[in-house]
Enzyme design. Structure first.
Site, PDB file in Angstrom:
ATOM      1  CG  ASN A 161      -0.301  -0.156   2.515  1.00  0.00           C
ATOM      2  OD1 ASN A 161       0.850  -0.578   2.590  1.00  0.00           O
ATOM      3  ND2 ASN A 161      -1.010   0.186   3.563  1.00  0.00           N
ATOM      4  CD  GLU A 258       4.801  -0.890  12.726  1.00  0.00           C
ATOM      5  OE1 GLU A 258       3.567  -0.815  12.911  1.00  0.00           O
ATOM      6  OE2 GLU A 258       5.625  -0.341  13.467  1.00  0.00           O
ATOM      7  CB  CYS A 292      -2.089  -0.928   8.526  1.00  0.00           C
ATOM      8  SG  CYS A 292      -0.955   0.465   8.697  1.00  0.00           S
ATOM      9  CD  GLU A 466       8.167   0.457  10.505  1.00  0.00           C
ATOM     10  OE1 GLU A 466       7.143   0.811   9.905  1.00  0.00           O
ATOM     11  OE2 GLU A 466       9.093  -0.195   9.981  1.00  0.00           O
TER      12      GLU A 466
HETATM   13  P1  NDP Z   1       1.090  -9.712   3.373  1.00  0.00           P
HETATM   14  O1  NDP Z   1       1.229 -10.137   4.785  1.00  0.00           O
HETATM   15  O2  NDP Z   1       0.409 -10.614   2.446  1.00  0.00           O
HETATM   16  O3  NDP Z   1       2.521  -9.415   2.747  1.00  0.00           O
HETATM   17  C1  NDP Z   1       3.435  -8.520   3.342  1.00  0.00           C
HETATM   18  C2  NDP Z   1       4.829  -8.832   2.822  1.00  0.00           C
HETATM   19  O4  NDP Z   1       5.289 -10.066   3.389  1.00  0.00           O
HETATM   20  C3  NDP Z   1       4.886  -9.036   1.310  1.00  0.00           C
HETATM   21  O5  NDP Z   1       6.116  -8.553   0.819  1.00  0.00           O
HETATM   22  C4  NDP Z   1       4.793 -10.557   1.189  1.00  0.00           C
HETATM   23  O6  NDP Z   1       5.256 -11.043  -0.035  1.00  0.00           O
HETATM   24  C5  NDP Z   1       5.657 -10.983   2.364  1.00  0.00           C
HETATM   25  N1  NDP Z   1       5.420 -12.319   2.874  1.00  0.00           N
HETATM   26  C6  NDP Z   1       4.321 -13.097   2.727  1.00  0.00           C
HETATM   27  N2  NDP Z   1       4.494 -14.269   3.390  1.00  0.00           N
HETATM   28  C7  NDP Z   1       5.726 -14.215   3.977  1.00  0.00           C
HETATM   29  C8  NDP Z   1       6.471 -15.108   4.807  1.00  0.00           C
HETATM   30  N3  NDP Z   1       6.016 -16.292   5.186  1.00  0.00           N
HETATM   31  N4  NDP Z   1       7.702 -14.718   5.244  1.00  0.00           N
HETATM   32  C9  NDP Z   1       8.195 -13.518   4.900  1.00  0.00           C
HETATM   33  N5  NDP Z   1       7.533 -12.637   4.093  1.00  0.00           N
HETATM   34  C10 NDP Z   1       6.308 -12.981   3.648  1.00  0.00           C
HETATM   35  O7  NDP Z   1       0.398  -8.277   3.422  1.00  0.00           O
HETATM   36  P2  NDP Z   1      -0.066  -7.391   2.188  1.00  0.00           P
HETATM   37  O8  NDP Z   1       1.100  -7.096   1.317  1.00  0.00           O
HETATM   38  O9  NDP Z   1      -1.259  -8.023   1.587  1.00  0.00           O
HETATM   39  O10 NDP Z   1      -0.453  -6.035   2.923  1.00  0.00           O
HETATM   40  C11 NDP Z   1      -1.647  -5.869   3.581  1.00  0.00           C
HETATM   41  C12 NDP Z   1      -1.481  -6.094   5.066  1.00  0.00           C
HETATM   42  O11 NDP Z   1      -0.410  -5.300   5.576  1.00  0.00           O
HETATM   43  C13 NDP Z   1      -2.703  -5.664   5.842  1.00  0.00           C
HETATM   44  O12 NDP Z   1      -3.010  -6.600   6.848  1.00  0.00           O
HETATM   45  C14 NDP Z   1      -2.272  -4.364   6.480  1.00  0.00           C
HETATM   46  O13 NDP Z   1      -2.966  -4.047   7.633  1.00  0.00           O
HETATM   47  C15 NDP Z   1      -0.830  -4.594   6.735  1.00  0.00           C
HETATM   48  N6  NDP Z   1      -0.136  -3.319   6.856  1.00  0.00           N
HETATM   49  C16 NDP Z   1       0.299  -2.912   8.090  1.00  0.00           C
HETATM   50  C17 NDP Z   1       0.890  -1.672   8.255  1.00  0.00           C
HETATM   51  C18 NDP Z   1       1.420  -1.224   9.589  1.00  0.00           C
HETATM   52  O14 NDP Z   1       2.277  -0.344   9.610  1.00  0.00           O
HETATM   53  N7  NDP Z   1       0.959  -1.751  10.700  1.00  0.00           N
HETATM   54  C19 NDP Z   1       1.023  -0.746   7.137  1.00  0.00           C
HETATM   55  C20 NDP Z   1       0.574  -1.293   5.869  1.00  0.00           C
HETATM   56  C21 NDP Z   1      -0.006  -2.531   5.758  1.00  0.00           C
HETATM   57  P3  NDP Z   1       4.303 -10.981  -1.345  1.00  0.00           P
HETATM   58  O15 NDP Z   1       3.098 -10.191  -1.027  1.00  0.00           O
HETATM   59  O16 NDP Z   1       5.149 -10.333  -2.354  1.00  0.00           O
HETATM   60  O17 NDP Z   1       3.941 -12.375  -1.656  1.00  0.00           O
END
Ligand code: NDP
Length: 495
Positions: A161, A258, A292, A466
């Site tokens: 995002n 996060e 998020c 952060e």
């Molecule tokens: P995901 O959890 O699907 O993915 C986050 C990242 O982790 C991606 O780069 C993903 O790879 C990677 N990933 C997935 N599985 C693993 C694993 N087993 N080990 C290591 N890395 C992994 O989240 P989204 O990208 O769909 O983002 C949405 C989510 O992020 C929402 O729940 C949102 O709330 C949260 N978020 C939290 C924020 C905060 O600051 N608290 C800010 C922004 C978002 P890939 O997707 O490339 O497969």
């Protein structure tokens, strides 16, 4: 940036990994396609990292760390400052890339994404120059001091995002402290992390200090498990956070998580109605609701409830949804049609559970993943739309009567990322935020995240913070050194 990327073209050049300060293809030549979510067209082809590439990135980061961790803080500060300057100089071009990759409106990206990234490097440049330990007086015969030391090679993983903002929020404090980093952006938004890496080298960052590997969750998982990694920071879903923490536990390395949220925005009867409605809109529809910390459970006190909902619906219906590159657009495309389907599923669930859909929730015809912003009222706490993170433009309004009641209901969630309170009663504002289980709170505002202020969640929303000084603590370890100024007092063997 290539001519193709600044000329207004809608396709970009091949996006290599960035290892050792250079763009490279994957060792086995593997690639994947990155789509522009607003058109559904391929935006670019991206190198897909394999185990050999991850190993090379961590090894090169180790080489970078050996140089960078011995670079004086003042010099690190100068380089971080130049990174901030370059981000500002390339603001419009970078914002455009972010829009093409994420589908968010161009009206948002220059400030919310690029300025936030630049502010972050500028802020941590200031701290890099002043990082120090403590002197501890132990009387005439001894003293102690502490050294604040970097951790080593940090692995960082981002969500889709806020790609360049997330990369910057992780890289700037880590680099300020003398660490090196291997960053994996979401495979859905790989473009700007590579640009950031190039711009860092241009600003004088030694090769290998910041590396980018592309790929899916398996790449992230392999990176986290690499024995050369000393710390992991991830922004993503709760599910991913759990898996990353379990993997980090094997290596006993620290984590910053996060994660997601289902945050409450509480509006009391005495609130300024227009301000509260404005905040509810920003808290639900900015970046198509893909934030998020969004205040997706909008609790409104009974006396203001009906007027609030009417005003919210009237203003929401006027939001302009469409082409993210049009400066007049207020709501862009969701990240993918698959995600749009998920969000539409929640809208259907809300309707069938008995919530009243007052506006929006309709897919725009044509390509892309556009959804008109939705407002539900007559919601109940137990409805799925009020319990699960939707991550799209869907607001649920809930009626409440008393302060005690709303605190209890607001806290009745496994999440604890953020919360907002609107009231003109100063004492009540502070009393209520003190009672809320949330890591980041706003009084008479929402979703403001200046770099100076720590950001993060409690409970299922994560671990660690952060930004602010807290980010420095997350990327350093403290070494205590005791210094004796007299002989060793030892009775052994003295007769
Ligand atoms: P995901 O959890 O699907 O993915 C986050 C990242 O982790 C991606 O780069 C993903 O790879 C990677 N990933 C997935 N599985 C693993 C694993 N087993 N080990 C290591 N890395 C992994 O989240 P989204 O990208 O769909 O983002 C949405 C989510 O992020 C929402 O729940 C949102 O709330 C949260 N978020 C939290 C924020 C905060 O600051 N608290 C800010 C922004 C978002 P890939 O997707 O490339 O497969």
């Amino acid at each position: 940036m290539s001519a193709q990327e600044t000329s207004g073209a809608q396709t970009l050049a091949f996006q290599g990994l960035v290892i050792g300060g250079r763009r490279v293809a994957a060792a086995d030549g593997a690639t994947f396609d990155d789509l522009n979510p607003a058109t559904g067209q391929t935006l670019c082809t991206v190198a897909a990292a394999g185990v050999a590439d991850i190993d090379r990135a961590v090894t090169d980061a180790g080489t970078g760390f050996a140089v960078w961790s011995h670079t004086p803080g003042a010099e690190r500060a100068r380089i971080l400052g130049r990174i901030a300057d370059r981000l500002r100089a390339q603001r419009d071009a970078l914002a455009r890339l972010e829009v093409l990759d994420t589908g968010k409106p161009i009206a948002e990206a220059p400030s919310a994404d690029i300025d936030s990234a630049a502010d972050c490097f500028a802020y941590f440049a200031g701290i890099a120059a002043t990082l120090s330990g403590r002197h501890i007086d132990l009387g005439a015969q001894a003293f102690a001091y502490t050294r604040r030391e970097p951790l080593g090679v940090c692995a960082a993983i981002g969500a889709w995002n806020y790609p360049i903002q997330i990369a910057s929020w992780k890289a700037a404090p880590a680099l300020a402290c003398g660490n090196a980093m291997v960053f994996k952006p979401s495979e859905q938004t790989p473009v700007t992390a590579g640009r950031l890496a190039e711009l860092m080298v241009d600003a004088g960052l030694p090769p290998g200090v910041f590396n980018v590997v592309h790929g899916d969750g398996a790449v992230g998982a392999a990176l986290v498990r690499h024995p050369g990694v000393a710390k992991v920071s991830v922004t993503g879903s709760v599910h991913t956070g759990r898996r990353v923490m379990a993997a980090a536990a094997d290596g006993l390395i620290p984590v910053t998580l996060e994660l997601g949220g289902k945050s409450p925005l509480i509006v009391f009867d005495d609130a300024d109605l227009d301000n509260a409605v404005s905040a509810a809109m920003l808290a639900n529809f900015y970046t198509q609701g893909e934030i998020c910390s969004n205040g997706t459970r909008v609790f409104v006190q009974a006396g203001l409830h009906d007027a609030f909902v009417d005003r919210l619906v009237a203003r929401t219906e006027r939001l302009k949804v469409g082409d993210p590159l049009d400066p007049a657009t207020e709501v862009g495309s969701l990240i993918s049609t698959a995600h749009l389907e998920r969000v539409l599923g929640y809208v259907d669930q809300g309707i069938s559970a008995g919530a009243r859909l007052r506006c929006g929730g309709t897919r725009l015809p044509g390509p892309g993943a556009f959804l008109t912003p939705a407002v539900f009222d007559q919601c109940r706490d137990e409805m799925i739309i009020c319990r699960e993170e939707i991550f799209g433009p869907v607001a649920s309004v809930l009626r409440f009567n008393t302060e005690t009641e709303v605190i209890e209901r607001a806290n009745a969630t496994p999440f604890g990322l953020a919360a907002g309170v609107f009231t003109r009663d100063l004492a009540r504002g502070h009393r209520v935020v003190a009672a809320l289980d949330a890591g980041t709170c706003w009084i008479n505002g929402y979703n403001l995240t200046p770099i100076e202020m720590p950001f993060g969640g409690v409970k299922g929303s994560g671990i660690g913070r952060e930004n602010g000084w807290e980010a420095i603590e997350a990327y350093t370890r403290v070494k205590s050194v005791h210094v004796s100024l007299s002989g060793v007092a030892c009775p052994y063997g003295q007769g």
